[in-house]
Design a protein around this motif. Sequence first.
Motif, short mmCIF file in Angstrom:
data_model
loop_
_atom_site.label_atom_id
_atom_site.label_comp_id
_atom_site.label_asym_id
_atom_site.label_seq_id
_atom_site.Cartn_x
_atom_site.Cartn_y
_atom_site.Cartn_z
N VAL A 49 0.82 -1.21 0.00
CA VAL A 49 0.00 0.00 0.00
C VAL A 49 0.86 1.26 0.00
O VAL A 49 0.48 2.29 -0.58
CB VAL A 49 -0.99 0.02 1.19
N GLU A 51 3.94 1.36 -1.25
CA GLU A 51 4.82 1.27 -2.42
C GLU A 51 6.24 1.70 -2.08
O GLU A 51 6.92 2.37 -2.85
CB GLU A 51 4.25 2.11 -3.59
N PHE A 121 -1.70 8.23 7.34
CA PHE A 121 -1.73 7.85 5.94
C PHE A 121 -2.86 6.85 5.78
O PHE A 121 -2.77 5.71 6.22
CB PHE A 121 -0.40 7.20 5.52
N SER A 122 -3.94 7.29 5.17
CA SER A 122 -5.15 6.47 5.09
C SER A 122 -5.29 5.78 3.74
O SER A 122 -5.00 6.37 2.69
CB SER A 122 -6.38 7.34 5.35
N HIS A 123 -5.75 4.52 3.77
CA HIS A 123 -5.93 3.72 2.55
C HIS A 123 -7.26 2.98 2.63
O HIS A 123 -7.58 2.37 3.66
CB HIS A 123 -4.81 2.70 2.39
N GLY A 137 -11.60 9.67 -3.13
CA GLY A 137 -10.35 9.64 -2.38
C GLY A 137 -10.16 10.78 -1.41
O GLY A 137 -9.03 11.13 -1.06
N GLU A 151 -7.54 13.71 2.47
CA GLU A 151 -7.29 12.80 1.36
C GLU A 151 -6.92 11.42 1.87
O GLU A 151 -6.32 11.28 2.94
CB GLU A 151 -6.15 13.33 0.48
N TYR A 152 -7.30 10.41 1.10
CA TYR A 152 -6.88 9.04 1.39
C TYR A 152 -6.65 8.32 0.07
O TYR A 152 -7.17 8.71 -0.98
CB TYR A 152 -7.93 8.30 2.24
N LYS A 153 -5.85 7.29 0.11
CA LYS A 153 -5.49 6.55 -1.10
C LYS A 153 -6.51 5.45 -1.38
O LYS A 153 -6.78 4.61 -0.51
CB LYS A 153 -4.09 5.94 -0.95
N VAL A 154 -7.08 5.48 -2.56
CA VAL A 154 -8.03 4.44 -2.98
C VAL A 154 -7.25 3.35 -3.72
O VAL A 154 -6.54 3.62 -4.69
CB VAL A 154 -9.12 5.02 -3.91
N ILE A 155 -7.39 2.12 -3.26
CA ILE A 155 -6.73 0.97 -3.89
C ILE A 155 -7.81 -0.01 -4.32
O ILE A 155 -8.54 -0.55 -3.49
CB ILE A 155 -5.74 0.28 -2.92
#
Length: 330
Positions: A49, A51, A121-123, A137, A151-155
């Motif tokens: 997540v 990277e 750091f949100s995912h 996101g 903001e958060y990371k969409v996976i």
Amino acid sequence: MSVIYKPNYKILLFREQSDSDYASLPHDRYDIVTKSTLKSYPEDILRKVLERTDFTFLEFVDGEFPNVEVRRTDSLIKVLLDDQLVFIHIEFQVDDSAVAMTRRNVGYLGRCYEKYGLPVFSHVIYLRPNAGSNDPGGYKQDIQNHRFIVEYKVIRLIQLDGQSVFDTENIGFLPFTPLMQPPEEYTGSQWAIQCNNQTKALSLPADIRNNVLVSQWVLSGLIHPHQALDGFLSEEIMQESSVYQHLLQTTGEERYQQGLQQGTELGARQIALKYLLKLLEHRFDSNTVRILQPTLDSIINVTRLTELHDAALTAHNLEEFVERLDNGRG
């Protein structure tokens, strides 16, 4: 009395409907599998997540934030990143709920910062292939003097290369590979079956391999009919998987709670007895179990029946269960 021990884990406990709708598994089966995987392999998941590999996993952190009501994140992990303490938040989401997810995550992250005062750091990881495409996101309020950005990371798993997980032997992501992008030559359930075969071929300790295979089987049911996954799991794999045993136990507890909610103590007793007998029949020789039914029918106390259900889950053979049944008399 001669006791025959013939475990039959191939047939899932508590089957009342066809396998295709996963009626035999607990309601929160995906939650159980995803959290179990993350707890077992946090560094593998974090590498994927984030990277990057230049971090130090420290610990899982309490993600419960009391307010007007209790809110619990899926997982909150403390990490040392670039010589700074930060939190990594990971939320697994089965289906689309873009507006609800955005609002919920804004609330989560605000409470997290309020409690700990550290960067987050949100995912959000979407499991189904068609989920998450409309998730923005984050949230942006662009009003002068009142700007507010979260903001958060969409996976989306379907956008990740599934074969690369096997190539790098990222154990933590192996359970999710059937939901990821397959090589071009695989269509439909072929990729899920290939994931199963590749996992079996890996040089993994038996306990890890068994849990990964069970988790793959459960998650594959999000996109494939259960009948298409025939042969995924052997009796030995299911019997020796701690994840599978947890699913069985959760199913029993879930059905028992349903009985309590449905009404009287009698109704709860009938349901507890019914699923105790089902468990015994699936674990042991059904003809021998029938000999015990009059004794079990005579038990009125619901608590005693639930204790026997736990005994049936952990007994190595029917003789051991009978001994525990006899010890409880009187």
